[in-house]
Structure formats: structure tokens, C-alpha cells
Design an enzyme around this catalytic site. Sequence first.
Site, short mmCIF file in Angstrom:
data_model
loop_
_atom_site.label_atom_id
_atom_site.label_comp_id
_atom_site.label_asym_id
_atom_site.label_seq_id
_atom_site.Cartn_x
_atom_site.Cartn_y
_atom_site.Cartn_z
N ASP A 224 -23.72 2.69 -18.98
CA ASP A 224 -23.61 1.77 -17.82
C ASP A 224 -24.17 0.38 -18.11
O ASP A 224 -23.74 -0.59 -17.51
CB ASP A 224 -24.26 2.38 -16.57
CG ASP A 224 -25.74 2.65 -16.76
OD1 ASP A 224 -26.11 3.21 -17.80
OD2 ASP A 224 -26.53 2.30 -15.85
N GLU B 226 -23.95 7.44 -31.37
CA GLU B 226 -24.34 6.11 -31.85
C GLU B 226 -24.81 6.13 -33.30
O GLU B 226 -24.71 5.12 -34.00
CB GLU B 226 -25.43 5.51 -30.96
CG GLU B 226 -24.96 5.14 -29.56
CD GLU B 226 -25.00 6.29 -28.57
OE1 GLU B 226 -25.25 7.45 -29.00
OE2 GLU B 226 -24.80 6.06 -27.37
N HIS C 108 -33.36 4.10 -15.36
CA HIS C 108 -33.04 5.18 -16.28
C HIS C 108 -32.89 4.63 -17.71
O HIS C 108 -32.73 3.42 -17.89
CB HIS C 108 -31.76 5.92 -15.84
CG HIS C 108 -30.52 5.09 -15.87
ND1 HIS C 108 -30.23 4.17 -14.90
CD2 HIS C 108 -29.50 5.03 -16.76
CE1 HIS C 108 -29.07 3.58 -15.18
NE2 HIS C 108 -28.61 4.09 -16.31
N HIS C 109 -32.92 5.49 -18.68
CA HIS C 109 -32.94 5.12 -20.10
C HIS C 109 -34.15 4.25 -20.46
O HIS C 109 -34.10 3.42 -21.36
CB HIS C 109 -31.66 4.37 -20.55
CG HIS C 109 -30.37 5.09 -20.31
ND1 HIS C 109 -30.27 6.45 -20.19
CD2 HIS C 109 -29.10 4.61 -20.20
CE1 HIS C 109 -29.00 6.77 -20.00
NE2 HIS C 109 -28.27 5.68 -20.00
N GLY D 7 -30.49 7.14 -48.16
CA GLY D 7 -30.22 8.56 -48.40
C GLY D 7 -30.19 9.43 -47.16
O GLY D 7 -30.68 10.56 -47.18
N ASP E 74 -21.38 20.61 -47.60
CA ASP E 74 -21.36 21.30 -46.30
C ASP E 74 -22.56 20.91 -45.45
O ASP E 74 -22.45 20.65 -44.25
CB ASP E 74 -21.27 22.83 -46.48
CG ASP E 74 -22.25 23.39 -47.51
OD1 ASP E 74 -23.02 22.61 -48.13
OD2 ASP E 74 -22.24 24.63 -47.72
N ASN F 105 -21.00 25.13 -50.56
CA ASN F 105 -21.81 25.98 -51.45
C ASN F 105 -22.91 26.68 -50.65
O ASN F 105 -23.95 27.04 -51.18
CB ASN F 105 -22.38 25.18 -52.62
CG ASN F 105 -23.11 23.93 -52.15
OD1 ASN F 105 -23.48 23.84 -50.98
ND2 ASN F 105 -23.32 22.99 -53.04
N GLY G 173 -25.10 25.75 -48.49
CA GLY G 173 -26.41 25.20 -48.14
C GLY G 173 -26.72 23.90 -48.84
O GLY G 173 -25.84 23.19 -49.32
N GLU H 65 -31.41 20.32 -52.55
CA GLU H 65 -32.79 20.63 -52.16
C GLU H 65 -33.31 21.83 -52.95
O GLU H 65 -34.51 21.91 -53.24
CB GLU H 65 -32.89 20.89 -50.66
CG GLU H 65 -32.42 19.74 -49.78
CD GLU H 65 -33.28 18.49 -49.85
OE1 GLU H 65 -33.52 18.00 -50.97
OE2 GLU H 65 -33.69 17.99 -48.79
#
Length: 580
Positions: free
Chosen positions: A43, A66, A129-130, A422, A449, A476, A478, A482
Site C-alpha cells: 500500500d 522482494e 503498519h509495517h 555468496g 538443489d 545431489n 543436499g 557444505e
Amino acid sequence: MTVTAGRSTVSPARESVTMTVGQFLLRRIREAGVSHAFGVPGDYNLELLQQLEDAGRLEWIGTCNELDASYAADGYARLNGLGALIVTNGVGALSAINGVAGSYAEHVPVICVCGSIPLRSMERGLGMHHTMADGTWDRFLGAYAQVTAAQARLTPDNAVTEIDRLITTAWHDKLPVYMELPSDIAYLDIEVPAAPLVLAEPPSDPERLRSCTTAIASLLSAARSPAILVDLDAGRFGAAGEIMALARKAQVPVAVAPTAKAVVDETFPHYLGLYNGKASQPHVREAIETSDCLLSVGYRPVDLTTGDFTGSLPAGTIHLRGHSVDVGEDNYQAVTLTEVLRGVTDAVPQATSRATRQSAPPAAADARGDGSAKLTQAAYWQAIQSYIRAGDVLVADGGTSYASGGLRLPTGCTFVSQLIWGSIGYGVGSLLGTLASAPDRRHLLFVGDGSFQLTAQEVSTILRHDYKPVIFLINNGGYLIERCYLGKTSRFNDVANWAYADLPKVFRPDTTARSFVVRTVADLDKALSAPNDTLIFIESIMDPFDAPTTVIESGNNGADIDYGPRGPQHRDNMLLRPPT
Ligand SMILES: Cc1ncc(C[n+]2csc(CCOP(=O)(O)OP(=O)(O)O)c2C)c(N)n1
Ligand SMILES: [Mg+2]
């Protein structure tokens, strides 16, 4: 004489026109070369979006959230030179802040416009609001002060100067800016300049430029093994052509940091390859680290561009930046990068004796094997290498998809990745932006993925606008990269298994997209032969522990840097190690 331009009245004597604040803002964004804006309505910005739709100057690309808009504006700006997003107070602005911070880290000029609470509410201290409902209204401006080069809350009084200051700062500094447009001022008439906004590099100080180019040219001419090292600012400041002209004339080899991949055409005869400390090919590392006159352009050493701090540039390295230069003890201000490079090129003699030093990377062993064999990362990247063609835009997300940085690119390709910041999922949002910026080029996204799950919904916007990228998704199971840091088999590195290739149909039921689930080299070959007349989605199923050696080594080194000698990576089988 009075000229009528829409609702505006032009008075040549005063060279100003009457225009609403919102229309002026949109006009300036368009004049700065931006023709699309990304974002989500709210709004506090609907009135501006109505102006946008009524004026038809900018095309609105609504995104699912966003964060994706901030990634899209970033990808757009990397190709276009400037990008824009429009969000709503607080909730929208803070969703976008990660992407805008990424634009700051990666030197991408993006204008973030936030439709904010009305000035009326601020003046009367109304809880809205917000907001935090505590009568404050500066918090989000404060948050953005940490991640942008300039910020402002527009008022009818400051709109003309602040809009121009912020847009010019973004363009000049190659950094994001943030402006709040209170929702009750967009339709107020103000006097604005009639002349279009002109974005131009300031001319250098003549004496500083002369002294600087003379100093560099004499060092370069006397050198036996000069070299040039290019980082991403060379691309942002549009200096690639000048760098190649200098390299051609002085016959100097050019290496690029991984953050600047494809800024210098990889088919250029003097192009050496990627410089990344110990992780470089030996001839690249030698040319850079033993050069007796190294010219660096915008170099910003970080872990991922220095082979985890194993690289070191020669002590006398000349550092060129967007608007300043360091040569030995001398620091030159008020000099612009392209002018410095042109000046040096004019001043150095045409070299004839130095041979080009490019050498092809060692040919990879054929990893494809039997077509019916399970697809491996090695075979995958080999197949993709032959798929790339001149002029492609490659967008790389995080994870093992970083291995796309090792592809040898034909002429005219652009490589988009967010290596410094990153933030995974960046690639999907960014792809929307690169597509909007250059719809006639072929765009390829490399994504895992895990990364895809952060921003997958933006594929719906890509389909909604009939864009035709190729999405290469590695499934793969996952967060493989990592596992190379920590948690080889830990559950926190697993992700839910989606029917990824079915998503185009979900996101656009009438889609003509072609989806493939690939398990073997032969499957992949078939998918790669599909024509590019629609979106192509290739989900490649791979082993959860199959990672390129470069990714494994960088993860292993990263674990040592991140967790130190007492860290858990030293326990048995805690992380994925290179195959022995
Ligand atoms: C926003 C954000 N959250 C978390 C991370 C940490 N992170 C870096 S890479 C990665 C895993 C990527 O996995 P995937 O996309 O599946 O790639 P793979 O290595 O498995 O091919 C994660 C979680 C990050 N970089 N950014
Ligand atoms: Mg993965």
C-alpha cells in the site's frame, strides 16, 4: 513560448518543468538507462506503481518476493549498468536487504526505492503498519545506511536534488543506493529540471592523469615480465576494451580473478586464465606473482580469489581503481580508470618482441565413458563445455555449480556469479534480471538443489514473461559443498527431494517448457540436443558425494580457516575429502 509535455508545462527560460515527485523519479530512472523495475506492490508504493503503469516509461516485473527482486535488479544491473527495484516499507525493504548488501559487496549499482509511510504520519507520530508501532520511522533507513552508498527520504523540497544525487552516486560509485518515497508525496507537483539526467565519468585532473600515465608507462616499458590482473571493477567501470587494447599494444598477458571471469574475453590472445593463488594453473600463478611490473585493476583479495590467501602479488604492484591509482609511494586522485588505461596505451611503445603467453589448460581426461553410466560431475561439466556457445550469459549459483567458473568460454560470453557475497539462491533471481536485460541472448543457469530451494518460485516469473533460459539443476540430495567443509553425512546437510523438473508445469500450467530428468551421459546428451525455443529445465541426478576436486579442496581449506586448529573438521570422516 510554453511547451506542453503531458500534464507538464515547460518554460525554456527557467529550463524547468512541473511534474509530480513520482513521475520525476520514474523519469530519472529511465533517463539513467533503466527500462525495467522489479519488486512487490504494497500500500505504500501502489501510488508509485500506478504512476509507473500510467506513464509506461518503465516495464514492471513483479516478483514473488522482494529478495528475488533484489537479486533480479542486481543481475539486470550487471548487464545493463544500472538496475532498480521498488519495495514497500519495512517488510519489503528488509526482505530485499540481503540482495542489496550483495550488490554492495559485489559493486553493482542498484537503486532501491521504498514506498514508505506518509510524511503526514511521521509528522503526527501516528503508529502505522509495517513499522514497530512505536512512532519511529528511521529504522529501515538506518539499516540501509549499512549496505548502500547513499540514502535519502524524499520530501517535496529535496526530491530534485536527492533523486539526482542518489542515482548519480549509484552509477558513479558502482554501488547500491536506497531512497524512501513517503506515500503521500508521489502525486505532488514540483518544479524539476527539463534537461535529462546525464551520467558521465568526470574528466580526470589533467596533471594527475599525465603524471600517472607517464609513471605507469615508463615502468611498463622497462619491464621484462609485465602482467595485468583484472578484478570485477574492470567490468563495472567498462574498462575491458581499454585493458585489452593496452595488453595488445604492450603485449602483456592478462589474468582475471575468479570474481571477474569473462570480463576479459577468454579467446583474447593475451588472456592467461584465472588467478586464484595456489589454485591457479602454474603458468598463471607464475606470470602474476613473479611479474616485475604487475598492473592490477580493482583487485580486492578475499579468500575465494586468493586460493585461500596462498597468493601474494609482487611488492611493487600498481593498483588501478575506478577513480584513483597507486604507483609505488604515489597516490593519484581524480583520475578515471578508462582515461588512465587509454593514456598508458598511448604512451607505451608498440611491443613486438614479447610473444603471447596464453597456453591452453591441460585437456581434461575424457570423463564421459559409456553413455549408459551414471552421470558424474566430471562428465557433466565436460558435456556442458561443448554446449556453451558464443554470446551466452552464464549465471552460476553457489555450491558445486561454482565449478562452472572452470569452463572455457567462447567469445562474447558473460559470466554472472556472486562469489564474494555468496548468497545461495541468488542465481535464480539474478537470471530473471539478466533475461530482462538481454532477452535476445541465450541464458544458462547453473544451480544446485539446495540453492534452488531458496528462490525456486522465481521460475514462475521467468515463465510468465516467456523467457527461454536453460536451467541446469544438480540434484545431489543436499548441500554438497557444505559436506566439504563439515558434516559429510550429517543430516543438516540433507534437503527434501523435490520433483524439480515438474515445477515449470506447476508454475505455469500451459507451459511449453521442456523438462528432463537426467541420470546418465546419454540422457544428458539427449536433453542438450533440445532446441532453445522455450525454457529448458534439466535436472541431473548425481551422487551426494560427487564433487569437483576444486570444490572439495576449497571446502577443506575453508574449514581450516573457519574453525581453526581445534575445530571439529579434524575428527574422522567429518568432511568430504578428495578421492585418494
Ligand atoms: C543465503 C545463504 N544461506 C546459506 C548459505 C550457506 N551455503 C553455501 S553453499 C550451500 C549449499 C549449496 O547446496 P546446493 O545448491 O545443493 O549445491 P551443491 O554443492 O549440493 O551442488 C549453503 C547452504 C549461503 N551461502 N547463503
Ligand atoms: Mg546439492
